[in-house]
Scaffold this active site. Structure first.
Site, PDB file in Angstrom:
ATOM      1  N   LEU A 133       0.869  -1.164   0.000  1.00 37.05           N
ATOM      2  CA  LEU A 133       0.000   0.000   0.000  1.00 37.05           C
ATOM      3  C   LEU A 133       0.912   1.221   0.000  1.00 37.05           C
ATOM      4  CD1 LEU A 133      -2.761  -0.904   2.644  1.00 37.05           C
ATOM      5  CD2 LEU A 133      -2.965  -0.969   0.145  1.00 37.05           C
ATOM      6  N   ASP A 134       0.521   2.275  -0.711  1.00 34.86           N
ATOM      7  CA  ASP A 134       1.311   3.493  -0.744  1.00 34.86           C
ATOM      8  C   ASP A 134       1.438   4.091   0.652  1.00 34.86           C
ATOM      9  OD1 ASP A 134       1.405   3.164  -3.471  1.00 34.86           O
ATOM     10  OD2 ASP A 134      -0.194   4.607  -3.875  1.00 34.86           O
ATOM     11  N   ARG A 135       2.404   4.980   0.806  1.00 34.00           N
ATOM     12  CA  ARG A 135       2.629   5.625   2.105  1.00 34.00           C
ATOM     13  C   ARG A 135       1.354   6.280   2.644  1.00 34.00           C
ATOM     14  NH1 ARG A 135       7.119   7.665   4.918  1.00 34.00           N
ATOM     15  NH2 ARG A 135       8.563   7.293   3.175  1.00 34.00           N
ATOM     16  N   THR A 137      -1.778   5.614   1.785  1.00 34.13           N
ATOM     17  CA  THR A 137      -2.959   4.748   1.746  1.00 34.13           C
ATOM     18  C   THR A 137      -3.111   4.015   3.071  1.00 34.13           C
ATOM     19  OG1 THR A 137      -2.752   4.441  -0.641  1.00 34.13           O
ATOM     20  CG2 THR A 137      -4.081   2.834   0.547  1.00 34.13           C
ATOM     21  N   HIS A 214       0.190   1.856  -8.239  1.00 34.85           N
ATOM     22  CA  HIS A 214      -0.715   3.018  -8.161  1.00 34.85           C
ATOM     23  C   HIS A 214      -1.953   2.850  -9.047  1.00 34.85           C
ATOM     24  CE1 HIS A 214       2.878   5.818  -6.956  1.00 34.85           C
ATOM     25  NE2 HIS A 214       2.465   5.044  -5.959  1.00 34.85           N
TER      26      HIS A 214
END
Length: 272
Positions: A133-135, A137, A214
Site C-alpha cells: 500500500l502506498d505511504r 494509503t 498506483h
C-alpha cells in the site's frame, strides 16, 4: 547408476534465488529459522555468523547453508524446531508509513508498526507483507511467515479481488463508472474490468482483480477524478475489522476460503 549429489554451494545458490522449497526439501538456514519463529531473518544471519547456530552437531556460519527439516538445529545450545505453522495476520495500516524494510524519510515502516504491537510469541517470525500500500494509503494489509502465501496473493494469475474506497475530486458520472467497470487503457496496457460504484458525492468503491503500481489512483485520474484519500477494505472475502494500528490472526477458513490459498493453489508451484 547413482545420481550425483548436488554440490552444497550450488544448492545454497539455488535457494537464495527462489521461492521456499516444497515440503521435506532443503531451505536456507536463516530463512528456515525466520519461518519457524525462532528469530527474524536478520537476527538469524547475525547469530549464524557469530557461531551460535549448530546444524547436525557442528557450528554453521553460512546463513545460506541448506538445511533439511529433519536435521537437528541448536541455537545457543538449545534444540529448536524448524516446523513452521502457516500464519497470516491482518493489520490496519495507518497513513504515513511505507511497506519497505527501511524508510529514508525516517517516519517508519509497517514492519516497525506491526512488531510494536505483536506479542512475544510472534516476535521471532520473519513477516512478509502480501502486496503493498502506498505511504498515504490506509487499510487492510496482510502479513505472513510463508512466502507461498505472498506469491498467491500477489500473482497476476490469482486474480484475488481487492476492495478499495477512494475519496476523489468531483462526483463521478455514470459514464465514468462504466469506463471503470469495462476496463481502461493505461500507459502500461489495458486494465481488467473493475467493480465500481458510487458511495457518496465524492466517494467511490473500486474492486480490482490485479495489482499494478498506483493502479487505483491512475484509473480514477484517467476518468477525471484524482484520488484525495485511499483506503483498502478487503482482500478476497477477508474484510478489515480491527482498529487503526491493530492486528489479528486470520483463521484457517479465512486463509483457505477467504484468500483461496492452499499449498496446491500457488501459481508456479508443484502441480499448479
Amino acid at each position: 547408476m547413482a545420481r550425483k549429489k548436488t554440490p552444497r554451494w550450488l544448492e545454497a545458490a539455488r535457494l537464495r534465488q527462489g521461492a521456499p522449497p516444497p515440503a521435506g526439501r532443503a531451505d536456507w538456514l536463516a530463512r528456515a529459522l525466520g519461518r519457524a519463529g525462532v528469530m527474524p531473518r536478520v537476527e538469524a544471519e547475525r547469530a549464524i555468523r557469530d557461531g551460535r547456530v549448530e546444524v547436525g552437531g557442528r557450528v554453521e556460519r553460512e546463513p545460506f547453508a541448506p538445511v533439511h527439516p529433519e536435521v537437528e538445529v541448536r541455537v545457543d545450545g538449545q534444540v529448536r524446531s524448524l516446523d513452521a505453522p502457516l500464519l497470516v495476520l491482518m493489520f490496519h495500516k495507518p497513513a504515513g508509513v511505507i511497506v519497505a524494510g527501511t524508510d529514508p524519510e525516517g517516519v517508519g515502516t509497517v514492519f516497525d508498526r506491526l512488531r510494536a504491537v505483536l506479542p512475544a510469541e510472534l516476535q521471532g517470525f520473519e513477516w512478509y507483507a502480501i502486496g503493498r500500500l502506498d505511504r498515504d494509503t490506509t487499510g487492510l494489509l496482510l502479513f505472513t511467515n510463508d512466502e507461498q502465501v505472498v506469491q498467491h496473493g500477489t500473482s497476476p494469475e490469482t486474480h484475488l479481488p481487492k476492495r478499495y474506497v477512494a475519496e476523489v475530486a468531483g462526483r463521478p458520472s455514470e459514464e465514468a463508472l462504466r469506463r471503470l467497470r469495462e476496463g481502461l487503457v493505461l500507459d502500461d496496457g489495458p486494465t481488467r474490468p473493475a467493480g465500481a460504484r458510487l458511495l457518496g458525492p465524492e466517494r467511490v468503491e473500486l474492486v480490482l482483480t490485479e495489482g499494478r503500481h498506483h493502479q487505483v489512483k491512475r484509473m480514477l485520474a484517467a476518468v477525471g477524478h484524482p484520488v484525495k484519500a485511499l483506503h483498502r477494505e478487503a482482500v478476497g472475502s477477508v474484510a478489515l475489522d480491527v482498529p487503526l494500528g491493530a492486528w489479528r490472526q486470520l483463521s484457517v477458513p479465512e486463509v483457505s476460503e477467504g484468500l483461496g490459498f492452499s499449498k496446491d493453489s500457488t501459481p508456479g508451484g508443484n502441480g499448479r
